[in-house]
Design a protein around this motif. Structure first.
Motif, short mmCIF file in Angstrom:
data_model
loop_
_atom_site.label_atom_id
_atom_site.label_comp_id
_atom_site.label_asym_id
_atom_site.label_seq_id
_atom_site.Cartn_x
_atom_site.Cartn_y
_atom_site.Cartn_z
N ALA A 162 0.83 -1.22 0.00
CA ALA A 162 0.00 0.00 0.00
C ALA A 162 0.86 1.26 0.00
O ALA A 162 0.63 2.20 0.78
N HIS A 163 1.84 1.30 -0.90
CA HIS A 163 2.86 2.34 -0.87
C HIS A 163 2.28 3.75 -0.91
O HIS A 163 2.60 4.59 -0.06
N SER A 164 1.45 4.06 -1.90
CA SER A 164 0.94 5.43 -2.04
C SER A 164 0.03 5.81 -0.89
O SER A 164 0.00 6.97 -0.45
N LEU A 165 -0.73 4.85 -0.38
CA LEU A 165 -1.59 5.10 0.77
C LEU A 165 -0.75 5.43 2.00
O LEU A 165 -1.04 6.40 2.72
N ARG A 166 0.27 4.65 2.24
CA ARG A 166 1.16 4.89 3.38
C ARG A 166 1.90 6.21 3.23
O ARG A 166 2.12 6.93 4.21
N LEU A 167 2.30 6.54 2.01
CA LEU A 167 3.00 7.81 1.77
C LEU A 167 2.13 9.00 2.17
O LEU A 167 2.59 9.92 2.84
N LEU A 168 0.87 8.98 1.74
CA LEU A 168 -0.02 10.09 2.06
C LEU A 168 -0.28 10.16 3.56
O LEU A 168 -0.27 11.25 4.15
N LYS A 169 -0.50 9.01 4.20
CA LYS A 169 -0.78 8.99 5.63
C LYS A 169 0.41 9.49 6.44
O LYS A 169 0.25 10.30 7.35
N ARG A 170 1.59 8.97 6.15
CA ARG A 170 2.76 9.25 6.99
C ARG A 170 3.52 10.49 6.54
O ARG A 170 3.82 11.37 7.35
N ASN A 171 3.85 10.57 5.25
CA ASN A 171 4.76 11.60 4.76
C ASN A 171 4.09 12.95 4.50
O ASN A 171 4.77 13.97 4.42
N VAL A 172 2.78 12.93 4.32
CA VAL A 172 2.06 14.19 4.08
C VAL A 172 1.18 14.52 5.28
O VAL A 172 1.44 15.48 6.01
N PHE A 173 0.15 13.72 5.51
CA PHE A 173 -0.77 14.03 6.61
C PHE A 173 -0.07 13.96 7.96
O PHE A 173 -0.29 14.81 8.83
N GLY A 174 0.76 12.96 8.17
CA GLY A 174 1.47 12.86 9.44
C GLY A 174 2.39 14.03 9.69
O GLY A 174 2.54 14.49 10.83
N LEU A 175 3.00 14.54 8.63
CA LEU A 175 3.92 15.67 8.75
C LEU A 175 3.22 16.93 9.22
O LEU A 175 3.75 17.69 10.04
N VAL A 176 2.00 17.16 8.72
CA VAL A 176 1.30 18.42 9.01
C VAL A 176 0.33 18.30 10.19
O VAL A 176 -0.28 19.28 10.58
N GLY A 177 0.17 17.09 10.72
CA GLY A 177 -0.66 16.93 11.91
C GLY A 177 -2.05 16.38 11.67
O GLY A 177 -2.85 16.29 12.60
#
Length: 212
Positions: A162-177
């Motif tokens: 689930a690479h793209s899903l994990r990227l959005l969750k962790r690297n984008v949404f997780g970064l900004v809170g």
């Protein structure tokens, strides 16, 4: 009761005084402007569920927006946001809950949707200007992510992890809170039966009602 509401607002500053009603923003990342897709139906069902529960619902369809792609760090940090995206950025800042849906293209989110996120998630809005991971400018906002694809969902999760899903969750949404409270993968979309499609729309309506 007032003390409880004050405590909730202190813990979650993006909540309104009416804790039962939330500001919901649906972001449809499908880039095709010429046809209706499953992403549209899923977004509609989620919106219907949220409205039925009394939530305030707004929507962004990335495919109708006209904006340039970022080409340098200087543009991202220092150039002004394109006027065509100001309303979208304001809507994200106003939202308490996001529902994001996009199709899997070449193993990732479509380039237009990725370009949209790069534009709106600017320093000073989504990430702190001083590079500090302690600050989360959009903290308090929650999200559900839905990804559609031609391959079977289990294959995407097991083989591609689930690479793209994990990227959005962790690297984008997780970064900004932004806290992801749920995700879903809709696989084999070209061969979905009417009953399977109906079940997915019912799930989306249910998730929209409970914002999960």
């Amino acid at each position: 009761m007032k003390e409880v509401l004050r405590w909730i607002k202190a813990q979650h500053p993006r909540l309104t005084e009416d804790a039962r009603s939330m500001r919901v923003l649906i972001i449809n990342g499908h880039p095709d402007p010429k046809a209706s897709h499953l992403c549209d139906a899923l977004a509609d069902a989620y919106a219907d569920g949220a409205r039925a529960a009394g939530h305030e619902v707004a929507r962004i369809d990335v495919r109708v927006l006209d904006f340039p792609l970022l080409r340098s760090r200087h543009e991202w940090e220092s150039e002004p946001l394109p006027p065509s995206l100001q309303a979208a950025q304001n809507a994200i800042g106003h939202a308490q809950h996001l529902m994001v849906v996009f199709p899997l293209w070449l193993g990732d989110m479509p380039a237009l949707f990725k370009g949209f996120l790069e534009q709106v998630m600017r320093p000073g809005f989504a990430v702190p200007k001083a590079e500090s991971f302690k600050s989360k400018p959009l903290a308090g906002c929650t999200a559900r992510i839905v990804v559609t694809m031609g391959m079977p969902a289990f294959f995407y999760r097991l083989y591609y992890r689930a690479h793209s899903l994990r990227l959005l969750k962790r690297n984008v949404f997780g970064l900004v809170g932004i806290k992801t409270v749920g995700d879903a993968v809709v696989g084999s979309v070209e061969t979905l039966t009417e009953s399977q499609r109906a079940r997915w729309l019912a799930r989306m309506h249910h998730w929209g009602r409970r914002l999960g």
